[in-house]
Design a protein around this motif. Structure first.
Motif, PDB file in Angstrom:
ATOM      1  N   VAL A 130       0.704  -1.350   0.085  1.00 30.08           N
ATOM      2  CA  VAL A 130      -0.132   0.157  -0.201  1.00 30.08           C
ATOM      3  C   VAL A 130       0.835   1.243   0.039  1.00 30.08           C
ATOM      4  CG1 VAL A 130      -1.804  -1.162   1.109  1.00 30.08           C
ATOM      5  CG2 VAL A 130      -0.428   0.177   2.625  1.00 30.08           C
ATOM      6  N   ASP A 131       2.028   1.216   0.268  1.00 23.77           N
ATOM      7  CA  ASP A 131       2.817   2.388   0.468  1.00 23.77           C
ATOM      8  C   ASP A 131       3.937   2.465  -0.908  1.00 23.77           C
ATOM      9  OD1 ASP A 131       4.535   0.148   0.772  1.00 23.77           O
ATOM     10  OD2 ASP A 131       5.742   1.234   2.563  1.00 23.77           O
ATOM     11  N   ARG A 132       3.407   1.614  -1.916  1.00 25.98           N
ATOM     12  CA  ARG A 132       4.307   1.711  -3.089  1.00 25.98           C
ATOM     13  C   ARG A 132       4.048   3.086  -3.807  1.00 25.98           C
ATOM     14  NH1 ARG A 132       5.445  -2.040  -8.302  1.00 25.98           N
ATOM     15  NH2 ARG A 132       5.936  -0.065  -9.746  1.00 25.98           N
ATOM     16  N   ARG A 133       5.123   3.500  -4.129  1.00 28.28           N
ATOM     17  CA  ARG A 133       4.810   4.844  -5.006  1.00 28.28           C
ATOM     18  C   ARG A 133       4.185   4.827  -6.329  1.00 28.28           C
ATOM     19  NH1 ARG A 133      10.245   8.779  -6.468  1.00 28.28           N
ATOM     20  NH2 ARG A 133       8.801  10.647  -7.207  1.00 28.28           N
ATOM     21  N   GLY A 134       3.275   5.526  -6.417  1.00 33.78           N
ATOM     22  CA  GLY A 134       2.757   5.264  -7.737  1.00 33.78           C
ATOM     23  C   GLY A 134       1.274   4.380  -7.645  1.00 33.78           C
ATOM     24  N   LEU A 135       1.035   3.928  -6.407  1.00 34.72           N
ATOM     25  CA  LEU A 135      -0.132   3.152  -6.204  1.00 34.72           C
ATOM     26  C   LEU A 135      -1.430   3.663  -6.891  1.00 34.72           C
ATOM     27  CD1 LEU A 135      -1.260   0.341  -5.692  1.00 34.72           C
ATOM     28  CD2 LEU A 135      -1.445   1.220  -3.340  1.00 34.72           C
ATOM     29  N   GLU A 136      -1.613   5.083  -6.699  1.00 30.12           N
ATOM     30  CA  GLU A 136      -2.778   5.660  -7.008  1.00 30.12           C
ATOM     31  C   GLU A 136      -2.774   5.668  -8.686  1.00 30.12           C
ATOM     32  OE1 GLU A 136      -3.935   9.616  -4.940  1.00 30.12           O
ATOM     33  OE2 GLU A 136      -2.063   9.117  -4.639  1.00 30.12           O
ATOM     34  N   ARG A 137      -1.910   5.837  -9.242  1.00 31.45           N
ATOM     35  CA  ARG A 137      -1.939   5.724 -10.649  1.00 31.45           C
ATOM     36  C   ARG A 137      -2.027   4.540 -11.179  1.00 31.45           C
ATOM     37  NH1 ARG A 137       2.493   9.259  -9.568  1.00 31.45           N
ATOM     38  NH2 ARG A 137       4.000   7.716 -10.071  1.00 31.45           N
ATOM     39  N   GLU A 138      -1.720   3.488 -10.371  1.00 38.23           N
ATOM     40  CA  GLU A 138      -1.847   2.084 -10.929  1.00 38.23           C
ATOM     41  C   GLU A 138      -3.274   1.764 -10.952  1.00 38.23           C
ATOM     42  OE1 GLU A 138       0.805  -1.242  -9.922  1.00 38.23           O
ATOM     43  OE2 GLU A 138       2.207   0.099  -9.097  1.00 38.23           O
ATOM     44  N   VAL A 139      -3.829   1.926  -9.645  1.00 35.82           N
ATOM     45  CA  VAL A 139      -5.173   1.725  -9.435  1.00 35.82           C
ATOM     46  C   VAL A 139      -6.269   2.331 -10.550  1.00 35.82           C
ATOM     47  CG1 VAL A 139      -7.411   1.969  -7.799  1.00 35.82           C
ATOM     48  CG2 VAL A 139      -5.068   1.316  -7.072  1.00 35.82           C
TER      49      VAL A 139
END
Length: 352
Positions: A210-219
């Motif tokens: 969940v703390d991966r950078r860019g997770l928002e963009r992935e989702v």
């Protein structure tokens, strides 16, 4: 993950308001939704209502907000006016995505904000604001509760703010979803920190820390390409990967069988197939994979496909390193990458 013995030690320090533990941990209080310093003057919660974190970022991603009494992001040393103003601005509008003009409106230099937040909290301001925003969106996923239950009765976080944060990242507020196009998202606790799993009834689409950078963009990319909303919930593939991850971290599983749905180009999929073929305990370079694909000059394209993998651990992009032997990059962080490689190597060594 913080073990049970350390949790008990931290709780005793919390009860005693032991200043020696300042900076070593933060405590999230489930009943109030805030996180505090060890020396917070507020009435102490019961042990079962406490969750302990090593960093403020972890507490933010777990959906806790800074305590207004002990101000965990301002002590033990008082922070600058720049940091104080920005922390308050985020709390006033936690779902906001910050742009250059927003800093100018506050007469704050963007690079100064970045530098001061990095020095004080170990993360940039943009990373802090993102963690707070992601924490809001992940809140319902993490708890598995209904949308009404996730809204705090204090009014500190408005229900509209929660829905905005959720819909910006997941595509639709949980109360406004058409059941025809839905993926379910769930929070999975692992030894290396919480992960987010997204699946339908047939296959797993995404598995990331969940703390991966860019997770928002992935989702966002996932929901747009599948034309789906992503809502809190559990499906059989999510139950399956949760069981398999537990076995993997225990060292009893080396091959995953949860069905996967891979969204990618034919070239990306060919790279991912090569990743799955790397035996546990072994590594390959980007060059090795390019050669195996019959495209020895495609190292950079291989690296990009490796980075586009949305199924951490299951499609083992952590097994790809630089030709020099250096670890190279990893979306979940190099500390995790090194741990995963050592874990797999030790499992292979013990089987020989």
């Amino acid at each position: 993950m913080i073990n049970a013995e350390l949790k008990e030690q931290y709780y005793q320090a919390l009860v005693a308001k032991d200043s020696e533990y300042e900076g070593l941990f933060y405590v999230g209080v489930k009943t109030t939704g805030v996180f505090c310093r060890p020396t917070c003057p507020a009435r102490k919660p019961k042990f079962e209502n406490c969750e302990f974190y090593e960093t403020a970022q972890q507490a933010l991603l777990a959906s806790f907000r800074p305590c207004q009494r002990c101000r965990p992001l301002s002590h033990p040393n008082q922070v600058s006016d720049v940091v104080r103003i920005l922390v308050e601005a985020v709390e006033n509008n936690p779902e906001k995505r910050w742009k250059g003009q927003d800093f100018r409106n506050l007469s704050i230099d963007e690079s100064t904000a970045r530098r001061q937040f990095k020095k004080r909290f170990g993360m940039t301001f943009v990373e802090y604001a993102r963690a707070r925003r992601m924490g809001l969106a992940l809140k319902n996923i993490r708890s598995g509760r209904t949308i009404i239950d996730t809204q705090l009765s204090t009014g500190y976080e408005s229900s509209s703010g929660f829905r905005d944060a959720f819909s910006r990242i997941m595509g639709a507020a949980p109360t406004q979803v058409d059941d025809g196009q839905v993926l379910k998202a769930s929070w999975i606790d692992t030894r290396l920190g919480p992960m987010m799993a997204v699946a339908d009834d047939n296959a797993l689409y995404l598995l990331e820390f969940v703390d991966r950078r860019g997770l928002e963009r992935e989702v966002e990319r996932l929901r747009k390409r599948t034309k789906s909303a992503i809502v809190p919930g559990v499906t059989e593939p999510i139950r399956s990967i949760e069981r398999e991850l537990e076995q993997y971290f225990e060292g009893t599983l080396t091959e995953f069988h949860t069905p996967l749905f891979c969204l990618g180009t034919p070239f990306q999929k060919s790279v991912w197939e090569q990743l799955v073929a790397i035996p546990p305990g072994e590594t390959r370079s980007y060059q090795d994979i390019a050669v195996a694909l019959g495209k020895p000059s495609a190292c950079r394209a291989v690296a990009q496909a490796n980075g586009a993998n949305q199924l951490a651990i299951v499609i083992p992009c952590h097994r790809v390193i630089n030709a020099s032997g250096d670890l190279g990059g990893y979306g979940g962080g190099l500390t995790r990458k090194n741990w995963l490689l050592m874990h797999e190597k030790s499992g292979c060594d013990s089987n020989h």
